[in-house]
Structures are given as structure tokens and as C-alpha cells.
Design a protein around this motif. Sequence first.
Motif, mmCIF file in Angstrom:
data_model
loop_
_atom_site.group_PDB
_atom_site.id
_atom_site.type_symbol
_atom_site.label_atom_id
_atom_site.label_comp_id
_atom_site.label_asym_id
_atom_site.label_seq_id
_atom_site.Cartn_x
_atom_site.Cartn_y
_atom_site.Cartn_z
ATOM 1 N N ARG A 217 -54.384 31.716 49.998
ATOM 2 C CA ARG A 217 -53.415 31.198 49.592
ATOM 3 C C ARG A 217 -53.302 30.766 48.103
ATOM 4 N N ASN A 218 -52.565 31.563 47.166
ATOM 5 C CA ASN A 218 -52.751 31.298 45.942
ATOM 6 C C ASN A 218 -51.378 30.353 45.426
ATOM 7 N N VAL A 219 -51.548 29.754 44.422
ATOM 8 C CA VAL A 219 -50.418 28.692 44.041
ATOM 9 C C VAL A 219 -50.440 28.827 42.357
ATOM 10 N N GLY A 220 -49.327 28.035 41.978
ATOM 11 C CA GLY A 220 -49.158 27.881 40.572
ATOM 12 C C GLY A 220 -48.417 29.016 39.877
ATOM 13 N N PRO A 221 -48.051 28.676 38.466
ATOM 14 C CA PRO A 221 -47.051 29.659 37.710
ATOM 15 C C PRO A 221 -47.520 30.916 37.638
ATOM 16 N N GLU A 222 -48.994 31.179 37.110
ATOM 17 C CA GLU A 222 -49.454 32.549 37.176
ATOM 18 C C GLU A 222 -49.268 33.368 38.360
ATOM 19 N N ALA A 223 -49.373 32.867 39.288
ATOM 20 C CA ALA A 223 -49.257 33.556 40.619
ATOM 21 C C ALA A 223 -48.165 33.499 41.583
ATOM 22 N N ALA A 224 -47.001 32.881 40.810
ATOM 23 C CA ALA A 224 -45.666 32.963 41.374
ATOM 24 C C ALA A 224 -45.164 34.377 41.840
ATOM 25 N N HIS A 225 -45.386 35.270 40.932
ATOM 26 C CA HIS A 225 -44.766 36.674 41.143
ATOM 27 C C HIS A 225 -45.676 37.314 42.411
ATOM 28 N N GLN A 226 -46.966 36.917 42.835
ATOM 29 C CA GLN A 226 -47.780 37.612 43.773
ATOM 30 C C GLN A 226 -48.463 36.692 44.526
ATOM 31 N N LEU A 227 -47.537 35.712 45.220
ATOM 32 C CA LEU A 227 -48.049 34.894 46.219
ATOM 33 C C LEU A 227 -48.492 35.442 47.402
ATOM 34 N N ARG A 228 -49.694 34.882 47.878
ATOM 35 C CA ARG A 228 -50.419 35.705 49.158
ATOM 36 C C ARG A 228 -50.078 34.330 50.140
ATOM 37 N N GLY A 229 -50.679 34.738 51.043
ATOM 38 C CA GLY A 229 -50.699 33.933 52.244
ATOM 39 C C GLY A 229 -50.926 34.461 53.729
ATOM 40 N N GLU A 230 -50.826 36.004 53.690
ATOM 41 C CA GLU A 230 -51.135 36.670 54.914
ATOM 42 C C GLU A 230 -52.386 36.370 55.685
ATOM 43 N N ILE A 231 -52.491 36.496 56.911
ATOM 44 C CA ILE A 231 -53.670 36.182 57.513
ATOM 45 C C ILE A 231 -54.264 37.809 57.883
ATOM 46 N N SER A 232 -55.820 37.750 57.932
ATOM 47 C CA SER A 232 -56.183 39.146 58.035
ATOM 48 C C SER A 232 -57.615 39.069 58.923
ATOM 49 N N LYS A 233 -57.872 40.038 59.880
ATOM 50 C CA LYS A 233 -59.046 39.799 60.623
ATOM 51 C C LYS A 233 -60.195 40.145 59.930
ATOM 52 N N ASP A 234 -61.270 39.321 60.072
ATOM 53 C CA ASP A 234 -62.531 39.670 59.689
ATOM 54 C C ASP A 234 -63.136 40.850 59.935
ATOM 55 N N ASP A 235 -64.054 41.450 59.072
ATOM 56 C CA ASP A 235 -64.398 43.027 59.491
ATOM 57 C C ASP A 235 -65.675 42.689 60.187
ATOM 58 N N GLY A 236 -66.232 41.659 60.821
ATOM 59 C CA GLY A 236 -67.447 41.657 61.418
ATOM 60 C C GLY A 236 -68.513 41.016 60.715
ATOM 61 N N SER A 237 -68.355 41.026 59.233
ATOM 62 C CA SER A 237 -69.515 40.380 58.498
ATOM 63 C C SER A 237 -69.343 38.893 58.446
ATOM 64 N N LEU A 238 -68.385 38.138 58.933
ATOM 65 C CA LEU A 238 -68.046 36.663 58.691
ATOM 66 C C LEU A 238 -67.977 36.276 57.265
ATOM 67 N N SER A 239 -67.256 37.099 56.613
ATOM 68 C CA SER A 239 -67.270 36.893 55.088
ATOM 69 C C SER A 239 -66.140 37.850 54.593
ATOM 70 N N ARG A 240 -65.872 37.450 53.216
ATOM 71 C CA ARG A 240 -64.898 38.296 52.704
ATOM 72 C C ARG A 240 -64.961 38.083 51.057
ATOM 73 N N THR A 241 -64.632 38.901 50.176
ATOM 74 C CA THR A 241 -64.979 38.627 48.689
ATOM 75 C C THR A 241 -63.600 38.981 48.151
ATOM 76 N N GLU A 242 -63.477 37.949 47.258
ATOM 77 C CA GLU A 242 -61.945 37.980 46.514
ATOM 78 C C GLU A 242 -62.253 37.763 45.036
ATOM 79 N N PRO A 243 -61.109 38.479 44.127
ATOM 80 C CA PRO A 243 -61.380 38.275 42.674
ATOM 81 C C PRO A 243 -60.491 37.074 42.346
ATOM 82 N N THR A 244 -60.943 36.570 41.292
ATOM 83 C CA THR A 244 -60.092 35.299 40.697
ATOM 84 C C THR A 244 -59.264 35.890 39.658
ATOM 85 N N MET A 245 -57.836 35.912 39.792
ATOM 86 C CA MET A 245 -57.097 36.342 38.889
ATOM 87 C C MET A 245 -56.092 35.564 38.094
#
Length: 442
Positions: free
Chosen positions: A386-414
Motif C-alpha cells: 500500500r503506497n500513499v502520498g502525493p507522488e503515488a497518488a496517480h498509481q495507488l496500490r493495495g491489491e493482494i497477491s499470493k506468495d510465489d512459494g519463496s515467502l518473500s517478494r522484492t519491490e522497487p522504491t518509486m
Amino acid sequence: MNLTGYFKAFLDNTVDLNQTRLDQLDSRVASIVNVLENDSELGEHVREHIRQGSWAHRTIIKPLNNHEFDADILLRLDEEQEWDEQQYLDEVWAALRRSSMYRHMVKKKNRCVRVVYAGDCHVDVVPHVHLADGRQVIVNYEEAVFEETNPEGFTAWMKERDTLAHRNLRKVLRLLKYLRDYKQTFSVPSIILTLLVAERVTAWDADERYKDVPTALKNLLDDLDTWLQMYPTMPTLEDPSCPGTTFNHRWDQAQYENFRTKIARYSGWVTEAYDETDKQKSITAWKRVFGDAFKAPAALSAALSSARTDEAPVLLPRAPKEQYIEERGYEMVLSHKAQITAMVLKKDGFRSGPLRRLGSVGKHRRVRFSVTTDVPGPVDVFWKVRNVGPEAAHQLRGEISKDDGSLSRTEPTMYRGRHYVEVYIVKNDRVLAMDRHDVPIS
């Protein structure tokens, strides 16, 4: 009944350390640090000092039963190649012994030098070293080893939990410390009590479950009791800010078993007092928990007014694509534990490592989130960003996705802002654990 005005008066008049003594503590610490910074031998090695423990967490209470209250400070020292682990503590002790003011007030302990103000309080000065490899360590004198620590990260984690709990976590912790010192029926180090209670805070239904102090107290104690009952043997007590570091060495099995038993008892008493609809019977039930000092405030209307909070809701306005785990038909049980670790991945010329140690991360980096849980497998794991703030306002997230089996996920900081990642552990159509990790991007 929840009797919020009574709780406000009880905290203000009986539990909380008053401002005069906090101001005196500030002055005492400033004096101690001044002596160390100006010592002829140690002074050049001193870099800074920071608050630690109950003082940093704002959970110090008035001393009870002839106890002293205590405060911890970390004294950051340069790493010295010629010094062994014990010398850091020896040098701090020697510097205070050279002072005519503190010569007869100091005691050398295993991880600190204690300055004792007889009959009032003591200040523990903990040597704190930033090593060349990036680790922060304190000294275990008896074993002549360094112990990794991340005090500012732990304080930040605790603050996250307090925010989720409508700033009532700290108040609940002060009440439980009072209960410990008043009843004297169980023993638990404050850092472990803070860990165990703060771990029970979740974002789910936070606006209702932690809406005021007595409600937060009832729910957190009930959740703590539920979790403790799953573990007859003391589980691993891992520092959430310092992966691989535990607090188990500060407790023992007998103390844990007794704590587990007493929490079950007091949780029942608190629930009974909270659920009682007759006011006088409820007051009597609360006195059973906290004693006769729990009483009507002098001005009930003023206490009720000041007990109300206008905290922003934990649940943000729904983003266009946002999803909630409970809307998938799962039952929310949350009887177990999940813990997210966030690692900022390497990039030439920039700091990397645990996000809680770094405090924040810049844009255009990558963060790997991993989760551990005590829910026995097999389980389904789901992530939410879940991102917040003015910079993210045009691309707000919040979807739920299933783990790929690695018990981890990698995200960029945008986008700049204080975002968060949540994880849900699902078994047999029940959400048994969840966690949230703040992601401050600067």
C-alpha cells in the motif's frame, strides 16, 4: 465497563512518572555525558548518546514497593582496534571513577556502568559501538563478546505498533508494568514485555480494537494469553529490528511459565471488569486488578474529555484497486505470529541492509521483504503493498497477491512517502497471523 476517565486519572496520578522527575532525569544524564565527553582519556572516543529502553519508548512508570526507576542510555564510542570487547566497558567505568562527582555512585554491570542515585533511580550507561562491518554492538562483559543490537530500529518498530494501536500501546505497557510491580507475582524484563505485547498489535480492526485504553488493554491481554497458551516452553524471542538477535538470555523457563500462568489469570480479570455493565461492580473488578489506587478522578467530566483522542484512523481511505483480506471470505483469527523483515538490497555507493536499521530508503532502490511465522505448514501466504502520498497518488496500490512459494517478494522504491507492506498467513480458510512493515521512502 471501560471507564476511560478512571483510566486517564489512574495513569496521570498513579502510574506515569511525573514531568518534574523526567526533567531531573534529563539533567542527570546531561551531567553524566558531560563528564564522559570531557574525560582526559575517554572523551576523544565519545561520539554521541541516545536514549534506550523504557525512556526511549516513553514507558517509564513511577517506582513501586521501594524500587528505583531506571533509564538507559547508549554511549556511542569509536571502534578501537587495540581494545578487546571488555575494554569498552572498563573505559567508561574508569572515566566515571575519575570523576569526584560519580566516583562513589558507579557500579560495573555485565552490559553497562550503573550510576546510582540512592532511593530514587539509576542510570545505566551502555557502551555502544558501530563496527566497520556496519553492525551495531554492545558488550557482554562476562562472556567477553559483542552482542548485535539496533536500539533505534526497535524504538521505530515500537512506534509503528503504537501508531496502529491509536497511541494506546505505550499506555497499556505502562499499566502492565504497574501490574507487575504492584502484584509482584511475576517477573519479566521490560524489553521482553514490550516485545510480547507490541507483537500482538495488528492493523486488522485496529480502529475498534484499540479505540481507548481499557479496550486496548483487554484485547492485547487476551491476544497475548491466546498466543502464550500455544507455547508451554519459552519460544524464541527475536528482536524485530535485528534479525538473528534474541532476548531469550534475559529470561528463563521458570519465569516464562509463571508469566504465562499469571497473564491467563489477569486477562480473565480484565475481561470480567470490562464486560461488567454495573458501574460499581465494574469499579470493584478493576480494583481487583490494580488495587485501591484505581478510583474516580477528581473531576470526572474533565478526565473524560482529556481521555478522548482524535487519532487518525488506521484504515486509510480505500484506494481504487485496494483489496482487504477479510473480503475473501476468510475468518480472522490472528492467534499466531508473523514477522516481516525488510532488506534494502545493495547498490554501489549507497547503504544497504535491514530497513529498520537504516531508518528509511531512497527512491530507485529495491527492498526484499521476507516473512517468518509460527503457523505450522502448509499455509497460504498473501502480500499487500500500500503506497500513499502525493507522488503515488496517480498509481495507488493495495491489491493482494499470493506468495510465489519463496515467502518473500522484492519491490522497487518509486515514490516518496511512508508506505507499508502487509502479509497474511492463511490456513484452513482462517487468517491465523499477519504483520505490517512501514516503508519510509525519502
